[in-house]
Design a protein around this motif. Structure first.
Motif, short mmCIF file in Angstrom:
data_model
loop_
_atom_site.label_atom_id
_atom_site.label_comp_id
_atom_site.label_asym_id
_atom_site.label_seq_id
_atom_site.Cartn_x
_atom_site.Cartn_y
_atom_site.Cartn_z
N UNK A 1 0.85 -1.19 0.00
CA UNK A 1 0.00 0.00 0.00
C UNK A 1 0.89 1.24 0.00
N UNK A 2 0.54 2.19 -0.84
CA UNK A 2 1.32 3.42 -0.90
C UNK A 2 0.47 4.58 -0.41
N UNK A 3 1.02 5.35 0.54
CA UNK A 3 0.29 6.50 1.08
C UNK A 3 1.13 7.76 0.94
N UNK A 4 0.43 8.83 0.58
CA UNK A 4 1.10 10.12 0.52
C UNK A 4 0.99 10.81 1.87
N UNK B 1 0.42 6.56 12.02
CA UNK B 1 -0.63 5.90 11.25
C UNK B 1 -0.08 4.79 10.35
N UNK B 2 1.19 4.93 9.94
CA UNK B 2 1.77 3.92 9.05
C UNK B 2 2.59 2.88 9.78
N UNK B 3 3.02 3.20 11.00
CA UNK B 3 3.86 2.27 11.74
C UNK B 3 5.30 2.25 11.26
N UNK B 4 5.71 3.27 10.52
CA UNK B 4 7.06 3.32 9.99
C UNK B 4 7.88 4.37 10.74
N UNK B 5 9.18 4.36 10.47
CA UNK B 5 10.07 5.40 11.01
C UNK B 5 10.41 6.36 9.88
N UNK B 6 11.01 7.53 10.27
CA UNK B 6 11.30 8.56 9.27
C UNK B 6 12.22 8.04 8.17
N UNK C 1 4.03 -2.65 3.43
CA UNK C 1 3.85 -4.03 2.95
C UNK C 1 2.94 -4.79 3.90
N UNK C 2 1.86 -5.35 3.34
CA UNK C 2 0.95 -6.21 4.12
C UNK C 2 1.24 -7.65 3.74
#
Length: 686
Positions: free
Chosen positions: A68-71, A88-93, A112-113
């Motif tokens: 999934x790609x989010x802007x 919201x994405x659960x990612x780091x910078x 990635x799911x």
């Protein structure tokens, strides 16, 4: 790729719910699997009185990984906006991407799911299906909140591949899924495990359960027919009862018993209806006498005495039921013998038909008067039609119809015969209700036709008069069915009736024109099913005499056939061109060009040829229309196709010379009038 097997094992499911429930299980589970990212090769649903089963073959072992790609926010956005996006994405910078946008740079996240296993997805989908199953009626039991049509005992849910069968781990309200089930309640009650659908079906049959409803139905019909044939008898076909009975047993055991001698003189339909409604028995007829002499019952168990005890018990219950039917029959006959059907009719004065339309007795009087009016138009004797109408509904007061409403009309025929009324009056008592639906027979006997038309027209005019018309999908008084019944009676018998006059006769308060529009709508539905386009029907409805349905349909059939030919298509185009030019000129000039075309003003050969063609075709068209031979009229019209085409190719209608222009516009008016004599071609589309 694994195969999935599901079984939901419960107490007895009502027969009427089983087939839809199996389809619902298949739909809910397969839709859920697809939405979760799985695919499958095929699926089949099955049902017995105690189980719903689903087999899904060729299921993918897991769903695919997806990205999934989010802007996110712009790079110069406040820090808090970025922090919120990261949460919201659960990612780091450092996992974000920076891309150029029209108004600067922005962060993007690629999430990635990971795909999920079929086991996890099946458990989730089946849980949702069970909890949200659309039973018409459901119940709770014990202390749990789960609702099912009857108490749910076990869930079988396995996935089978090359390595063997695996239970899908899941639990609902204390019911844990497994690989075990049970067979017949009495002949195979022990639990057993299964490893695949084939293994499941085989072991069920060994445990005296036929999984497939169609196999149970075929077994019942085949065995019952064989037993009847062996006795020189014939099984009375009843598909609805067969479907119902096949939903009552898991292991059908067909038994044939005798009907007591004292009941054999009851009308066959009474025996058949009583046994079907009360006992779910099939009827067996003696083809020589036409009497119902035996019955077939379907047990759900094999017994050491080969069903003798079951038959004895069923025979006792049946005798009690038939004793009631015999009492009703004999009591009704006593009333008829004492006072005739008129004695029954008297009681209908106390039965309300509708609070705004009076009693059943009032309605009978209206139908009798209308039947007398219709009789000469359908070749019926007026006195016979009136008499038939006055006694046709007498059986509504009989005890037999009170017990078995579906026998109304038929019992009226029997009682009329017992009274010694003429065969045509007795037949009308039964046939005046027909046709009840699109596949029902249409009466052809004149007296029956007169009473059937009067009955339906009174219903339509009466409810129209009190403004109780069908709206949308609501039609509580079955007025659409009544209108279609009138249409089929008229067309099947080739009747030439002026429906507007009859509707006004039925109830002067009703708007005959409004009712005719309703009839025309029903006729469109009827004719569209026979392949006649709606615009063709509209073109014919626009003509005079559209309340003569036989004439209207003959016109529509001829026009539909004509328009399928090349001449018909081209002539319609020529008519449309003439009509468009003429209409525009009349609007512009403020006059009507409807007469005065004179051949002496024709200049070109094509113009003269069109005058000649119209002069030649007109007498033929007039003669054909006078004899209502629409096919011949259109064949004569077809001769105009080439002259009209040639005229438009060679002649300018709107000439500078006003004398020529007026003459040519009047010529177009002749084309419009000649072609429009058969149908309103302006209604034809395309």
């Amino acid at each position: 790729m694994p195969d999935l097997l599901i079984e939901l094992f419960s107490e007895e499911i009502p027969a009427r719910m089983q087939a839809k429930a199996a389809d619902d299980l298949k739909r809910m589970v397969t839709d859920g699997l697809i939405e979760a990212g799985l695919t499958y090769a095929s699926a089949g649903a099955f049902h017995t009185p105690r189980r719903l089963a689903l087999s899904v073959e060729g299921l993918t072992a897991a769903s695919r990984d997806t990205v999934e790609e989010r802007k996110g926010p712009r790079t110069d956005a406040p820090e808090k906006a970025l922090e919120g996006f990261l949460r919201s994405t659960g990612l780091t910078r450092d996992q974000l991407e920076i891309r150029d946008e029209k108004k600067g740079q922005a962060y993007f996240a690629r999430i990635t799911h990971e795909g999920r296993s079929a086991q996890a997805i099946v458990a989730e989908v089946l849980d949702a299906a069970i909890r949200n199953f659309p039973w018409p009626k459901s119940m709770r039991w014990g202390a749990g909140d789960l609702r099912w049509v009857r108490p749910l005992h076990s869930i079988l849910c396995i996935l089978t591949d090359e390595q063997g069968a695996q239970v899908v781990p899941m639990q609902i309200e204390g019911i844990e899924a497994g690989a075990a089930t049970r067979g017949h309640r009495f002949m195979g009650p022990d639990a057993f495990t299964v490893s695949s659908f084939e293994d499941y079906e085989t072991k069920l049959k060994r445990a005296r359960v036929m999984l497939r409803a169609e196999e149970r139905a075929e077994t019942i019909w085949s065995e019952a027919s064989s037993q009847a044939f062996a006795q020189g008898l014939a099984l009375v076909e009843d598909r609805g009862l067969l479907d119902e009975v096949s939903g009552l047993v898991e292991w059908p055991v067909v038994l044939m018993g005798e009907i007591g001698e004292e009941f054999l003189d009851l009308p066959p339909e009474v025996l058949q209806t009583s046994m079907k409604e009360h006992q779910k028995f099939f009827s067996v007829r003696d083809p020589r006498s036409g009497k119902i002499t035996r019955f077939v019952t379907v047990a759900n168990i094999e017994t050491p005495d080969h069903g003798a005890t079951i038959l004895a018990g069923n025979g006792k219950v049946l005798a009690a039921r038939l004793s009631d039917a015999k009492f009703f029959w004999e009591n009704d006959l006593r009333i008829v013998e004492a006072g005739g059907l008129e004695a029954m009719v008297e009681g209908l004065s106390n039965v309300t038909f509708h609070n705004k339309l009076g009693s059943q007795s009032d309605r009978i009087a209206r139908i009798a008067a209308l039947a007398r009016e219709i009789a000469p138009q359908v070749s019926a004797e007026a006195d016979a039609a009136e008499k038939a109408a006055r006694v046709a509904k007498a059986d509504l007061r009989s005890e037999m119809v009170g017990e078995f409403p579906e026998l109304q009309g038929l019992m009226g025929r029997y009682y009329a015969q017992a009274q010694g009324l003429s065969p045509e009056i007795a037949a009308a008592a039964q046939e005046h209700y027909q046709p009840l639906g699109p596949s029902d027979a249409v009466p052809s006997a004149p007296v029956s036709v007169a009473v059937a038309l009067a009955d339906k027209l009174d219903t339509l005019a009466g409810f129209w008069a009190i403004d109780e018309k069908p709206t949308g999908s609501k039609d509580p008084f079955a007025l659409r069915r009544a209108a279609l019944g009138v249409i089929r009676l008229v067309l099947s018998n080739g009747l030439r009736l002026k429906l507007r006059d009859l509707l006004a006769e039925a109830d002067a308060r009703a708007s005959a024109d409004d009712l005719m529009s309703f009839f025309h709508d029903r006729l469109k539905v009827h004719l569209r099913a026979e392949g006649i386009p709606h615009d063709v029907i509209d073109a014919c409805i626009a003509m005079p005499g559209n309340d003569d349905l036989t004439l209207l349909v003959a016109r529509a059939e001829a026009l539909a056939a004509f328009l399928k030919t090349e001449d018909g298509t081209n002539l319609t185009q020529g008519f449309r061109r003439a009509n468009n030019i003429l209409t525009q000129a009349e609007e512009k000039d403020g006059v009507e060009y409807s007469y005065g075309a004179d051949a002496k003003f024709a200049e070109s050969a094509e113009e003269k040829a069109l005058f000649a063609a119209l002069d030649g075709a007109q007498p033929k068209i007039d003669a054909a229309m006078a004899s209502e031979d629409f096919g011949a009229a259109m064949a004569a019209m077809a001769s105009l196709r080439a002259p009209i085409d040639a005229f438009f190719e060679a002649v300018q209608v709107n000439a500078d010379n006003q004398v020529l222009r007026r003459n040519r516009l009047n010529l177009l008016s002749r084309i419009r009038a000649t072609c429009g004599a058969v149908a309103d071609l302006t209604k034809i589309e395309g």
